[in-house]
Design a protein around this motif. Structure first.
Motif, mmCIF file in Angstrom:
data_model
loop_
_atom_site.group_PDB
_atom_site.id
_atom_site.type_symbol
_atom_site.label_atom_id
_atom_site.label_comp_id
_atom_site.label_asym_id
_atom_site.label_seq_id
_atom_site.Cartn_x
_atom_site.Cartn_y
_atom_site.Cartn_z
ATOM 1 N N LYS A 240 1.732 14.838 -0.306
ATOM 2 C CA LYS A 240 1.010 13.760 -1.001
ATOM 3 C C LYS A 240 0.693 12.619 -0.045
ATOM 4 C CE LYS A 240 3.469 14.678 -5.327
ATOM 5 N NZ LYS A 240 4.483 14.159 -6.259
ATOM 6 N N GLU A 241 0.618 12.937 1.254
ATOM 7 C CA GLU A 241 0.484 11.872 2.245
ATOM 8 C C GLU A 241 -0.862 11.166 2.122
ATOM 9 O OE1 GLU A 241 1.126 15.071 2.993
ATOM 10 O OE2 GLU A 241 2.809 15.219 4.408
ATOM 11 N N GLY A 242 -0.823 9.863 2.336
ATOM 12 C CA GLY A 242 -2.068 9.099 2.339
ATOM 13 C C GLY A 242 -1.810 7.650 2.675
ATOM 14 N N ILE A 243 -2.916 6.912 2.805
ATOM 15 C CA ILE A 243 -2.831 5.488 3.132
ATOM 16 C C ILE A 243 -3.377 4.697 1.944
ATOM 17 C CG2 ILE A 243 -3.336 3.716 4.847
ATOM 18 C CD1 ILE A 243 -4.340 5.941 6.723
ATOM 19 N N LEU A 244 -2.593 3.728 1.487
ATOM 20 C CA LEU A 244 -3.089 2.821 0.466
ATOM 21 C C LEU A 244 -3.920 1.754 1.174
ATOM 22 C CD1 LEU A 244 -3.066 2.150 -2.549
ATOM 23 C CD2 LEU A 244 -1.152 0.597 -2.085
ATOM 24 N N GLU A 245 -5.191 1.739 0.813
ATOM 25 C CA GLU A 245 -6.137 0.802 1.417
ATOM 26 C C GLU A 245 -6.306 -0.384 0.478
ATOM 27 O OE1 GLU A 245 -7.792 1.257 4.365
ATOM 28 O OE2 GLU A 245 -6.562 3.054 4.681
ATOM 29 N N ALA A 246 -6.270 -1.568 1.025
ATOM 30 C CA ALA A 246 -6.448 -2.755 0.192
ATOM 31 C C ALA A 246 -6.810 -3.917 1.111
ATOM 32 C CB ALA A 246 -5.179 -3.060 -0.587
ATOM 33 N N HIS A 247 -6.786 -5.105 0.586
ATOM 34 C CA HIS A 247 -6.737 -6.322 1.369
ATOM 35 C C HIS A 247 -6.180 -7.358 0.442
ATOM 36 C CE1 HIS A 247 -7.866 -9.464 4.287
ATOM 37 N NE2 HIS A 247 -7.576 -8.491 5.112
ATOM 38 N N MET A 248 -6.002 -8.561 0.921
ATOM 39 C CA MET A 248 -5.471 -9.569 0.007
ATOM 40 C C MET A 248 -6.381 -9.665 -1.213
ATOM 41 S SD MET A 248 -3.876 -12.582 2.306
ATOM 42 C CE MET A 248 -5.365 -12.958 3.207
ATOM 43 N N LEU A 249 -7.683 -9.722 -0.978
ATOM 44 C CA LEU A 249 -8.643 -9.869 -2.075
ATOM 45 C C LEU A 249 -9.944 -9.112 -1.851
ATOM 46 C CD1 LEU A 249 -8.575 -13.776 -2.352
ATOM 47 C CD2 LEU A 249 -7.206 -12.186 -3.679
ATOM 48 N N GLU A 250 -10.418 -9.097 -0.608
ATOM 49 C CA GLU A 250 -11.855 -8.944 -0.364
ATOM 50 C C GLU A 250 -12.271 -7.487 -0.181
ATOM 51 O OE1 GLU A 250 -9.596 -10.326 1.582
ATOM 52 O OE2 GLU A 250 -10.098 -12.358 2.168
ATOM 53 N N ILE A 251 -12.400 -6.777 -1.293
ATOM 54 C CA ILE A 251 -12.880 -5.390 -1.267
ATOM 55 C C ILE A 251 -14.119 -5.295 -2.145
ATOM 56 C CG2 ILE A 251 -12.283 -3.005 -1.805
ATOM 57 C CD1 ILE A 251 -9.377 -3.824 -1.299
ATOM 58 N N CYS A 252 -15.123 -4.605 -1.634
ATOM 59 C CA CYS A 252 -16.420 -4.580 -2.318
ATOM 60 C C CYS A 252 -16.368 -3.703 -3.579
ATOM 61 C CB CYS A 252 -17.485 -4.052 -1.367
ATOM 62 S SG CYS A 252 -19.102 -3.958 -2.144
ATOM 63 N N PRO A 253 -16.793 -4.236 -4.725
ATOM 64 C CA PRO A 253 -16.781 -3.443 -5.960
ATOM 65 C C PRO A 253 -17.763 -2.269 -5.963
ATOM 66 C CG PRO A 253 -17.612 -5.674 -6.359
ATOM 67 C CD PRO A 253 -17.153 -5.641 -4.942
ATOM 68 N N SER A 254 -18.612 -2.150 -4.929
ATOM 69 C CA SER A 254 -19.495 -0.968 -4.878
ATOM 70 C C SER A 254 -18.691 0.332 -4.791
ATOM 71 C CB SER A 254 -20.461 -1.059 -3.679
ATOM 72 O OG SER A 254 -19.752 -1.015 -2.458
ATOM 73 N N ILE A 255 -17.430 0.253 -4.318
ATOM 74 C CA ILE A 255 -16.631 1.489 -4.190
ATOM 75 C C ILE A 255 -15.796 1.766 -5.437
ATOM 76 C CG2 ILE A 255 -16.548 1.262 -1.668
ATOM 77 C CD1 ILE A 255 -13.568 0.510 -1.912
ATOM 78 N N ALA A 256 -15.911 0.895 -6.445
ATOM 79 C CA ALA A 256 -15.043 1.001 -7.628
ATOM 80 C C ALA A 256 -15.366 2.225 -8.463
ATOM 81 C CB ALA A 256 -15.187 -0.250 -8.495
ATOM 82 N N SER A 257 -14.320 2.728 -9.097
ATOM 83 C CA SER A 257 -14.479 3.770 -10.095
ATOM 84 C C SER A 257 -13.805 3.239 -11.360
ATOM 85 C CB SER A 257 -13.812 5.034 -9.571
ATOM 86 O OG SER A 257 -13.181 5.734 -10.577
ATOM 87 N N GLY A 258 -14.487 3.322 -12.484
ATOM 88 C CA GLY A 258 -13.876 2.825 -13.720
ATOM 89 C C GLY A 258 -14.001 1.327 -13.866
ATOM 90 N N PRO A 259 -13.237 0.759 -14.818
ATOM 91 C CA PRO A 259 -13.417 -0.657 -15.151
ATOM 92 C C PRO A 259 -12.993 -1.581 -14.016
ATOM 93 C CG PRO A 259 -11.540 0.259 -16.328
ATOM 94 C CD PRO A 259 -12.194 1.405 -15.637
#
Ligand code: MN
Length: 498
Positions: free
Chosen positions: A345-364
């Motif tokens: 189940k290996e993977g990297i949780l990608e995030a930032h403090m805040l600034e991630i573009c909602p164009s990549i969002a899935s769902g609400p």
């Protein structure tokens, strides 16, 4: 999305006058049919424009210079229908400065076994003429894309379409202007770089403004404009109060709405398409721009956090390259944050403090308002969501002191195994190719950053071709990567790009 020019691509067919007028009429007719069918395919993001057959040094030189001068022309597609002595192309190619494709095709798909004679052979000899032309382009060390196959084959048309986006990236790179309203975060190495060299190589203009100039532009946004935008947010997004007072929550959100409007006006007035901020240098801003930056990224602006101007420019570049794409899945800055190291189940949780573009969002998409663990400002409002599944590329442009290197990693985005209700940021979760262990080892050996410019909508080939056009090193981490070979790639880069 910020507007991108209505670019066109010129289709130039090479021949010579040795075979007579009738043959040349057929050459012209064939290339016109190809151009029409390419445009009718519905697969190309930009129009192809037919140009008269190139048969002399003078006409070749004139046509390439016209292509240089035509602001709408983003590149030339060349094809030798018959034999075209390649010395005729030297002066034109020397003076040509835009992206170049060599489409190695021929008009007929099949050898006409029953009727073929020497006239047919002389008229249809791209296998012959394209080798002569390819030789001179190689001898002149000119970067170009070679696409091979029948022009009606969907695979070939899609390759042309893909390269058109690369070419637009090459053309638009020199129109990217990054506004820095803060310097790089103190002591951080990988977000640094040579801005002069970046302008020489990529054409990027990277300029600093005092943060309080943009803070004044934010202050100048009226309460009514701000309220109207907050209403839009409340329409569009779920509001997650999480125990906070509703009126107080709305005030926090309004701060971000005012920042969005103020930042956008300031960027437009000064003609910048990308911006960096820094949580430690906010001047008169009441909150770290969170929701505001997320919305600006969605509109097509590039962004880099903690003064990371290279990522800001790369995000903008990738937004331009994917502009107008049907079914685009999104492009954003991301940051490698936390691993899941459970076997299988290996993977990297990608995030930032805040600034991630909602164009990549899935769902609400929800708005949350929470304490920021860094800096000294109000709790910023931010958009929270998880991201789409599927293939993407993570890229990191680094400055090695004597040169830039672009690292391109194929990644597979997945749903995180469980929800993370306490995490107040948008996230993505991916497994790098070929697997987490080799992928992360190669990334670290290559010197890749924690910030990445990520997209679902471009390929490693497109970004690698862009890097080649810029004259910089690109390294690929993908399903074929083996560490021993990858180290040799890095060693080779030390020699070639020193
Ligand atoms: Mn960061």
């Amino acid at each position: 999305m910020l507007a991108v020019k209505k670019y066109k691509f010129w289709f130039c067919t090479g021949s010579q006058d040795l075979y007579g007028d009738e043959c040349l009429r057929e050459v012209a007719r064939h290339s016109q049919i190809i151009v029409d069918e390419l445009n009718n395919s519905g697969l190309l993001p930009y129009e192809v424009v037919w140009k008269p057959t190139l048969i002399t040094n003078e006409l070749i030189r004139k046509t390439f210079n016209e292509a240089n001068a035509d602001e709408e022309c983003a590149g030339v597609i060349t094809w030798m229908h018959t034999f075209s002595p390649a010395k005729s192309w030297i002066l034109g190619l020397q003076e040509y400065r835009k992206p170049l494709m060599h489409l190695h095709t021929q008009f007929n798909e099949e050898i006409p076994y029953d009727t073929i004679d020497m006239d047919f052979m002389n008229e249809n000899q791209s296998a012959h003429g394209d080798r002569e032309y390819g030789h001179i382009v190689s001898r002149m060390r000119i970067e170009r894309k070679v696409v091979v196959g029948h022009w009606a084959d969907e695979v070939v048309v899609k390759k042309i379409a893909s390269w058109m986006r690369t070419a637009v990236g090459i053309m638009e790179s020199s129109h990217i202007r990054v506004m820095r309203v803060a310097d790089n975060m103190r002591n951080v190495a990988v977000t640094e770089g040579d801005k002069v060299e970046a302008q020489i190589k990529f054409g990027w203009e990277v300029d600093a403004y005092p943060v309080n100039e943009i803070a004044e532009a934010v202050e100048a946004v009226s309460a009514s404009d701000t309220n109207a935008l907050v209403d839009e947010y409340y329409e569009k997004y779920d509001i997650l109060l999480e125990g906070r007072d509703a009126a107080e929550f709305r005030k926090h959100v309004a701060v971000q709405a005012q920042i969005e409007l103020g930042f956008e006006r300031f960027l437009q007035e000064k003609n910048y398409q990308a911006i960096v901020t820094h949580f430690g240098d906010l001047g008169g801003l009441k909150q770290l721009p969170g929701l505001a930056i997320q919305r600006l990224m969605e509109k097509g602006y590039g962004f880099g956090a903690e003064g990371d101007w290279k990522v800001a420019a790369m995000v903008r570049l990738m937004k331009v390259m994917t502009a107008g794409m049907k079914d685009a899945k999104g492009t954003s800055m991301l940051e490698d944050y936390t691993y899941n190291l459970v076997p299988g189940k290996e993977g990297i949780l990608e995030a930032h403090m805040l600034e991630i573009c909602p164009s990549i969002a899935s769902g609400p998409i929800s708005i949350k308002c929470q304490l920021l663990s860094m800096g000294n400002r109000e709790d910023p409002a931010r958009l929270v969501f998880t991201s789409k599944e599927g293939k993407g590329i993570a890229t990191s442009l680094i400055d090695l002191g004597n040169r830039f290197r672009l690292i391109i990693n194929d990644v597979t985005c997945k749903k995180a195994e469980k929800p993370m209700p306490k995490l107040p940021t948008a996230t993505a979760f991916w497994t790098p190719q070929p697997n987490l262990y080799t992928g992360a080892e190669a990334w670290i050996l290559a010197g890749g950053a924690h910030h990445t410019a990520f997209t679902y909508d471009l390929t490693a080939e497109q970004m690698g071709d862009w890097a080649a056009a810029m004259g910089i090193e690109a390294v690929y981490i993908d399903k074929d990567t083996k560490i021993r070979d990858f180290k040799k790639d890095l060693m080779l880069g030390e020699i070639v790009y020193r």
